[in-house]
Scaffold this motif. Structure first.
Motif, mmCIF file in Angstrom:
data_model
loop_
_atom_site.group_PDB
_atom_site.id
_atom_site.type_symbol
_atom_site.label_atom_id
_atom_site.label_comp_id
_atom_site.label_asym_id
_atom_site.label_seq_id
_atom_site.Cartn_x
_atom_site.Cartn_y
_atom_site.Cartn_z
ATOM 1 N N ASP A 134 -29.529 -3.637 43.724
ATOM 2 C CA ASP A 134 -30.259 -3.232 42.511
ATOM 3 C C ASP A 134 -31.159 -4.365 42.029
ATOM 4 O O ASP A 134 -32.299 -4.124 41.607
ATOM 5 N N ALA A 135 -30.649 -5.589 42.081
ATOM 6 C CA ALA A 135 -31.443 -6.736 41.631
ATOM 7 C C ALA A 135 -32.664 -6.946 42.516
ATOM 8 O O ALA A 135 -33.740 -7.329 42.029
ATOM 9 N N LEU A 136 -32.529 -6.702 43.814
ATOM 10 C CA LEU A 136 -33.684 -6.790 44.710
ATOM 11 C C LEU A 136 -34.737 -5.759 44.339
ATOM 12 O O LEU A 136 -35.933 -6.075 44.266
ATOM 13 N N ARG A 137 -34.313 -4.533 44.143
ATOM 14 C CA ARG A 137 -35.264 -3.464 43.818
ATOM 15 C C ARG A 137 -35.987 -3.743 42.500
ATOM 16 O O ARG A 137 -37.137 -3.344 42.320
ATOM 17 N N GLU A 138 -35.305 -4.430 41.600
ATOM 18 C CA GLU A 138 -35.885 -4.716 40.275
ATOM 19 C C GLU A 138 -36.568 -6.083 40.224
ATOM 20 O O GLU A 138 -36.946 -6.548 39.144
ATOM 21 N N HIS A 139 -36.729 -6.740 41.377
ATOM 22 C CA HIS A 139 -37.412 -8.037 41.478
ATOM 23 C C HIS A 139 -36.700 -9.139 40.700
ATOM 24 O O HIS A 139 -37.320 -10.125 40.322
ATOM 25 N N ASP A 142 -34.799 -12.651 45.044
ATOM 26 C CA ASP A 142 -35.691 -12.619 46.203
ATOM 27 C C ASP A 142 -34.949 -12.355 47.504
ATOM 28 O O ASP A 142 -35.516 -11.806 48.447
ATOM 29 N N VAL A 143 -33.695 -12.778 47.566
ATOM 30 C CA VAL A 143 -32.896 -12.661 48.790
ATOM 31 C C VAL A 143 -31.482 -12.261 48.412
ATOM 32 O O VAL A 143 -30.911 -12.786 47.450
ATOM 33 N N VAL A 271 -34.196 -8.557 52.019
ATOM 34 C CA VAL A 271 -35.362 -8.941 51.217
ATOM 35 C C VAL A 271 -36.240 -7.719 50.998
ATOM 36 O O VAL A 271 -36.177 -6.736 51.744
ATOM 37 N N ARG A 272 -37.073 -7.802 49.989
ATOM 38 C CA ARG A 272 -38.066 -6.747 49.763
ATOM 39 C C ARG A 272 -39.202 -6.883 50.771
ATOM 40 O O ARG A 272 -39.623 -7.986 51.093
#
Length: 293
Positions: A134-139, A142-143, A271-272
């Motif tokens: 969830d934190a990745l999707r919300e920027h 970063d990793v 990663v995104r």
């Protein structure tokens, strides 16, 4: 007011001679005189006193020179920082990870990266694997370091290193003398398990036990591997944990390798796809490199 004019002014203020300043700037004297005159007109103040014999800074010129030098120095520093960021030598990397990764090779790998990239800030955020996605999707990070590769159109999964699962038992356990166990041999044991809602790895362990013909009987359910290890040492059950987390085990527990099946806890970086940075890329390249002997 143009940056070129500020540079011309700074050089002339140092040389106090139009001919020498023009030569240093690789221009002829008339364009230099014209640019200085335009600058003075825009400022509404004379910056130089000109006579047939010498050029001097006025009081306003001395004051302006102080500020111009500060501006040019800031611009030079900005250029250095931009090049460093572009090369992945400066910046910030927000990392999401769970507690088990602090027991494996990751701390040493991050320390190695810090010595080669001292101007990159690596910020560690301890959180559940599901929260990391969830934190990745919300920027917000970063990793993400995880033990299960995921399929997501927004995310890339980068394999890092293999990490087989070991059985951890209290030192006095009847099976502790064995160096290798079939997973089914643990069918009648009480387990200290990870909660299946915390990570895909916990579900993977459950699935491997099911494949071996049993459902693990949970005496305790926790969120992190370090808690599992401490509870096994206290004699509250056995646990299945990544081998990398067993490097600094206490004397009260022993490990056995597993077969039939052999669960895996291989480590991946998530990663995104749409927001790469040079700092993130140099960080991942360093983490993926093997540990030096």
């Amino acid at each position: 007011m143009e940056l070129r004019q500020l540079r011309y002014f700074s050089v002339l203020a140092e040389e106090l001679n139009f001919t020498r300043a023009a030569a240093r700037l690789h221009i002829s004297q008339p364009p230099l005189s014209m640019q200085i005159a335009q600058l003075e007109t825009e400022l509404g103040a004379a910056l130089f006193r000109r006579t047939s014999r010498r050029v001097e800074l006025t009081e306003a010129g001395v004051c302006f020179l102080h500020d111009v030098r500060a501006v040019l120095a800031r611009l030079k520093d900005a250029g250095v920082r931009v090049r460093a960021v572009d090369q992945g030598l400066a910046g910030r990397v927000e990392v999401g990870l769970s507690g088990s990764h602090f027991l494996g090779p990751l701390p040493d790998l991050i320390a190695r990266y810090a010595t080669t990239h001292p101007d990159v800030s690596v910020i560690l955020n301890e959180m559940k694997p599901s929260d990391q996605i969830d934190a990745l999707r919300e920027h917000r990070i970063d990793v993400s370091f995880t033990r299960a590769c995921i399929t997501d159109p927004l995310l890339d999964c980068v394999p890092l290193w293999p990490d087989p699962v070991l059985a951890v038992l209290p030192a006095g356990h009847p099976l502790a003398a064995k160096r290798q166990l079939r997973l089914a041999e643990l069918a009648d044991e009480h387990f200290v398990v990870l909660r299946r809602d915390t990570s895909a790895f916990a579900q993977h362990i459950f699935d491997c036990c099911a494949k071996a013909g049993f459902t693990p009987r949970a005496s305790q359910a926790v969120s992190e591997v370090p808690a599992q290890l401490n509870l096994v040492e206290a004699g509250l059950g056995v646990a299945l944990v990544p081998a990398s987390t067993c490097q600094r085990l206490k004397a009260g527990v022993v490990t056995c390798t597993l077969t039939d099946p052999t669960p895996q806890a291989n480590v991946f970086a998530i990663v995104r796809k749409d927001s790469p940075t040079k700092a993130r890329e140099t960080f991942l390249a360093s983490i993926a490199a093997p540990l030096e002997a």
